[in-house]
Write a protein that holds these residues in place. Structure first.
Motif, PDB file in Angstrom:
ATOM      1  N   THR A 198       0.844  -1.209   0.000  1.00  7.45           N
ATOM      2  CA  THR A 198       0.000   0.000   0.000  1.00  7.45           C
ATOM      3  C   THR A 198       0.871   1.248   0.000  1.00  7.45           C
ATOM      4  O   THR A 198       0.608   2.217  -0.737  1.00  7.45           O
ATOM      5  CB  THR A 198      -0.916  -0.008   1.245  1.00  7.45           C
ATOM      6  N   LEU A 199       1.936   1.245   0.810  1.00  9.73           N
ATOM      7  CA  LEU A 199       2.831   2.412   0.874  1.00  9.73           C
ATOM      8  C   LEU A 199       3.522   2.647  -0.466  1.00  9.73           C
ATOM      9  O   LEU A 199       3.719   3.796  -0.878  1.00  9.73           O
ATOM     10  CB  LEU A 199       3.873   2.208   1.986  1.00  9.73           C
ATOM     11  N   SER A 250       2.282   1.861  -3.400  1.00 13.13           N
ATOM     12  CA  SER A 250       1.267   2.456  -4.280  1.00 13.13           C
ATOM     13  C   SER A 250       1.103   3.943  -3.978  1.00 13.13           C
ATOM     14  O   SER A 250       0.909   4.759  -4.885  1.00 13.13           O
ATOM     15  CB  SER A 250      -0.080   1.754  -4.074  1.00 13.13           C
ATOM     16  N   GLN A 251       1.169   4.280  -2.690  1.00 14.32           N
ATOM     17  CA  GLN A 251       1.056   5.701  -2.319  1.00 14.32           C
ATOM     18  C   GLN A 251       2.243   6.499  -2.834  1.00 14.32           C
ATOM     19  O   GLN A 251       2.093   7.647  -3.273  1.00 14.32           O
ATOM     20  CB  GLN A 251       0.921   5.835  -0.790  1.00 14.32           C
ATOM     21  N   ASP A 252       3.456   5.909  -2.810  1.00 13.74           N
ATOM     22  CA  ASP A 252       4.643   6.575  -3.381  1.00 13.74           C
ATOM     23  C   ASP A 252       4.421   6.838  -4.868  1.00 13.74           C
ATOM     24  O   ASP A 252       4.739   7.929  -5.371  1.00 13.74           O
ATOM     25  CB  ASP A 252       5.891   5.687  -3.218  1.00 13.74           C
ATOM     26  N   ILE A 290      -1.904   1.494   8.254  1.00 11.96           N
ATOM     27  CA  ILE A 290      -1.962   1.415   6.794  1.00 11.96           C
ATOM     28  C   ILE A 290      -2.784   0.183   6.407  1.00 11.96           C
ATOM     29  O   ILE A 290      -2.506  -0.910   6.875  1.00 11.96           O
ATOM     30  CB  ILE A 290      -0.535   1.270   6.201  1.00 11.96           C
TER      31      ILE A 290
END
Lengths: 235, 505, 98
Positions: free
Chosen positions: A127-128, A130-132, C49
């Motif tokens: 997820t992180l 994808s956020q980047d 998250i």
């Protein structure tokens, strides 16, 4: 066209020849009128460990269907052995060493007690990542990097050093985890071996890959005076 | 093998066992959903097809195939959840349950793990004249497995078989698993719960719930704990056993009952109850432990990466809610209030498959009592003789209502009505047409009847004298003889009256 | 934390892989190194998250409840190592729950 160079996909672990071909290519893109900027995707450094938890986990489950019951190889069905034993024998013989390694690794990562720390945490890292990507595409149209940190290693050379072998997937994994399209374009040679240039775009923006890739390929071919493939050694 | 307590202790009776130990029972019920196609592919779900003719790359788990969720299966599961008073999850996922077994094509089952579709409901169950509220922990969706035929051993048993033959027609049929809280305290309530759940699914038309075909299967978790005096805190739960695949209501009750006695026997002997899976043997009425596991099963659940999450909106759930018909408990209350049926009447009519027919017959003009009587007795028997369910008979609620009307109007006796039914079933037309065609109207007061009465009196002087002498009960054979002479077309009451008049009584 | 040879043997049983003694000998230290490397994911603080389960953020992808063609049985059985009476013939099965 704004092109972002991913800061985390460069540096010490990258061959000098690979870095040289990559910078040459950036200059060609600038010459074609592109604006090249550096962007940071801080979680990309965790893409490799996340991938090597997620992929083996899912492989261990996906490959379970290769069990000698409905199709394919069956080994050791001597009339005495149980289905369970025939499955194990067949899978032991039918799968190669890397597949077995991944199945065992994935089975481990999904085991009760380990799930949260490994598979669950890797999916959060995903997820992180994808956020980047999302943040980077606010600033640029496509991202670029070398396709691999080094040129090709010899067949079987790293089979006993899996971690080193997995490092060659470093640059291509972020797009795979985030589900975005990516393209690798041959842009020259280093140590007589081809060097790839990776272009990445947001999901459903595949057209940007073809526009950048097409312009780049034409420019490189014009500069060389012949297609890149003409330089490939005869088989 | 676990040591059998029977060799070390006397076996308590069931009543003795439950006097000292409180049974704690939870049930897990699998219901096959009655969709047309499978859970994740378009193969048919029809029962009884030739083996491996309802399979495709997806339900065979061939490499490269991918699942897509059948919307009707989700809808049916939501209906069950709503009918069981559950909350419907606004967001949930499917999960893979990983274990190797030849009847499972992918060697993982697509199921749900920590995010079930429905949670926290209840079902009220009637048993021993009381209402028992059984908590529903969860209702989740999953896919069924294939079926194995074990060859070479004794009577198809898995033990001793030399090999097995697998049919994947059932693989991928949608299932829901309905898990109760450990709220059940007796075998009767366990049975009543499964019965009520079955009726509920039948009313929702989400499953044919045929236990003998495996479209409803039940696992029973049973444990015992010492009873404590009133006012004292309850003892903690004991160790439970899980008896698998109970495939009839009777088996549910018998297996739970047997487990209670078996566990009490062990506890009495100072032995521990082992947490294990057990199998129920119909023939002996006992459960037996399986092979003990070499190592604990680790299903390595993880969210199914090939399927998107379910995010059902309020609108979707409300639309499904609007399709839920009258549920069995509501119907029972209405039938009791409107028609005066007792719970036992309702159970009898339901078990005979005539409840809907009775209701429709009443709607067509019959009294509730007449409709109940004719469907439950004569017509259910005709159906059984013909080997069809009552609804399959060639006589319907309107015909039956008309027949009961003619009886009420004194135009038919019960015996004549049975002849009318025979005529309708034989395709001779409506009840009125049969009556006309066969000339079946009651002959109540004309010369023919008087003549028959006189003839019978003349033919049986000895009996006639007895009646003249005051033995009124002796008139019976004479009534029978007159009815016979009239070919049944007379009202027995009228005949009796006429005979007694002629004989001076 | 070191992954032992016994653990690898347990994982191999769980995943139905007959591994040779040599394979067990080489896999245990390799897995130990790999797990050491991938355990780096724990360095990322990701408490709140949400995990990704699908690369594309779609929900409620459904098909209508309509039957489609199944495989002809000869095709369904074509890849089977053994068949009998229209069924997949498999070695004797140990009872799962027993």
């Amino acid at each position: 066209m704004r092109i972002g160079v991913v800061r985390e996909l460069s540096g010490d672990g990258y061959d000098i020849g690979v870095r040289a071909r990559f910078s040459d290519t950036l200059e060609v893109l600038v010459g074609l009128g592109a604006e090249v900027v550096e962007v940071s995707c801080p979680h990309f450094t965790y893409a490799l460990p996340a991938y090597y938890l997620i992929a083996p986990s899912e492989c261990s489950s996906n490959l379970a269907r290769f069990d000698a019951m409905r199709f394919g190889l069956r080994v050791g069905d001597d009339g005495e052995a149980s289905a369970e034993e025939v499955m194990s024998r067949t899978r032991g013989i039918g799968f190669g060493p890397e597949v077995k390694r991944r199945i065992i690794l994935g089975t481990y990562a999904l085991s009760s007690g380990y799930y949260d720390a490994y598979y669950g945490q890797a999916q959060k890292v995903r997820t992180l990542i994808s956020q980047d990507f999302a943040a980077a595409y606010e600033r640029v149209d496509v991202l670029v990097s070398p396709t691999t940190p080094t040129v090709a290693f010899r067949l079987g050379e790293k089979v006993d050093d899996p971690v080193s072998m997995y490092l060659s997937d470093l640059c291509t994994i972020p797009s795979n985890l985030a589900g975005g399209p990516a393209m690798s374009l041959p842009v020259g040679l280093a140590d007589g071996l081809p060097v790839g240039f990776q272009i990445m775009a947001p999901a459903f923006a595949d057209d940007r890959l073809y526009r950048v890739g097409g312009a780049l390929e034409a420019a490189l071919e014009a500069r060389r005076g012949r297609p890149f493939l003409d330089d490939a050694p005869p088989l | 093998m676990t040591p059998t307590a029977t060799t070390t202790a006397t076996i308590p009776t069931f009543d003795d066992a439950v006097a000292r130990y409180e049974p704690v029972i939870g049930l897990e019920t699998h219901v096959e959903l009655g969709t047309t196609s499978k859970m994740f592919c378009g193969c048919s779900t029809a029962f009884g097809a030739e083996p491996n003719t309802q399979v495709c790359p997806t339900c065979l788990g061939l490499p490269g195939s991918l699942p897509v969720v059948n919307e009707a299966a989700v809808r049916f599961a939501v209906m069950i959840g709503l009918a069981l008073n559950c909350s419907i999850s606004p967001w949930c996922r499917f999960a893979r349950k990983n274990y190797f077994y030849p009847d499972m094509p992918k060697n993982f089952q697509i199921s749900q793990y920590d995010e079930p579709l429905c949670e926290n409901g209840w079902l009220d169950v009637e048993a021993d004249g009381k209402i028992h509220r059984v908590g529903i922990t969860r209702v989740h969706m999953e896919e069924d497995t294939g079926k194995s035929l074990h060859v070479g051993g004794a009577t198809g048993r898995i033990h001793g078989a030399t090999h097995s033959l697998v049919d994947y027609n059932r693989a991928g049929i949608p299932l829901v698993e309905i898990v109760t809280e450990p709220d059940i305290r007796s075998p009767e309530v366990a049975r009543a719960y499964v019965d009520e759940l079955r009726e509920l699914c039948r009313a929702l038309t989400v499953s044919d719930v045929r236990m003998e075909q495996g479209s409803l299967r039940c696992d029973a978790n049973v444990s015992l704990r010492p009873r404590t005096a009133p006012g004292e805190p309850a003892a903690p739960y004991g160790t439970r056993s899980e008896t698998k695949n109970l495939n009839s209501l009777r088996s549910v009750e018998r297996a739970v009952r047997h487990e209670i006695v078996r566990q009490a026997t062990r506890l009495d002997a100072g032995l521990k109850v082992v947490q294990e899976t057990r199998h129920f043997d119909e023939a002996s009425g006992t459960t037996s432990a399986g092979r003990s596991k070499e190592e604990a099963t680790d299903y390595r659940y993880f969210p199914e990466p090939d399927l998107t999450p379910l995010a059902l909106t309020h609108e979707y759930v409300d639309a499904v809610r609007a399709t839920i018909p009258e549920l069995p408990a509501q119907r029972r209350a209405r039938l009791a209030a409107d028609h005066g049926f007792t719970p036992a009447d309702i159970v009898n009519m339901r078990n005979a498959g005539v409840l809907d027919l009775v209701e429709e017959t009443v709607a067509a003009g019959a009294t509730a009592e007449a409709a109940r009587k004719w469907w439950l007795n004569e017509l259910a028997r005709r159906a059984a003789d013909a080997g069809v369910p009552p609804i399959g008979l060639a006589i319907g609620p309107f015909d039956v209502a008309r027949i009961t009307e003619m009886i009420a109007d004194g135009e038919l006796t019960d015996a004549l009505a049975r002849t009318v039914i025979t005529g309708v079933l034989a395709g001779e037309g409506t009840p009125d047409e049969v009556v006309a065609g066969r000339g079946l109207k009651i002959v109540s007061d004309d010369g023919a009847l008087a003549e028959a009465v006189d003839k019978v009196i003349a033919a049986q002087p000895a009996i006639a004298d007895k009646v003249r002498g005051g033995k009124l009960n002796a008139v019976g054979p004479l009534v029978g003889a007159v009815m016979k002479a009239m070919k049944g077309q007379a009202d027995p009451g009228t005949v009796r009256k006429l005979l007694l008049e002629r004989l001076g009584q | 934390m070191a992954i032992t040879r016994d653990e690898v043997a347990h994982l191999a049983r769980l995943s139905r892989l007959a591994l040779s003694e040599e394979e067990l000998d080489t896999l245990a230290p390799q897995l130990d190194v790999i797990i050491g490397a991938v355990a780096r994911v724990a360095e990322v603080a990701a408490g709140d998250i949400p995990p990704t389960t699908h690369a594309v953020p779609l929900t409620n992808v459904f098909r209508a409840d309509i039957t489609g063609p199944s495989l002809p049985r000869t095709d369904a059985l074509a890849g089977a190592p053994a068949t009998q009476d229209g069924r997949f013939r498999v070695p004797r099965i140990l009872d799962m729950d027993e």
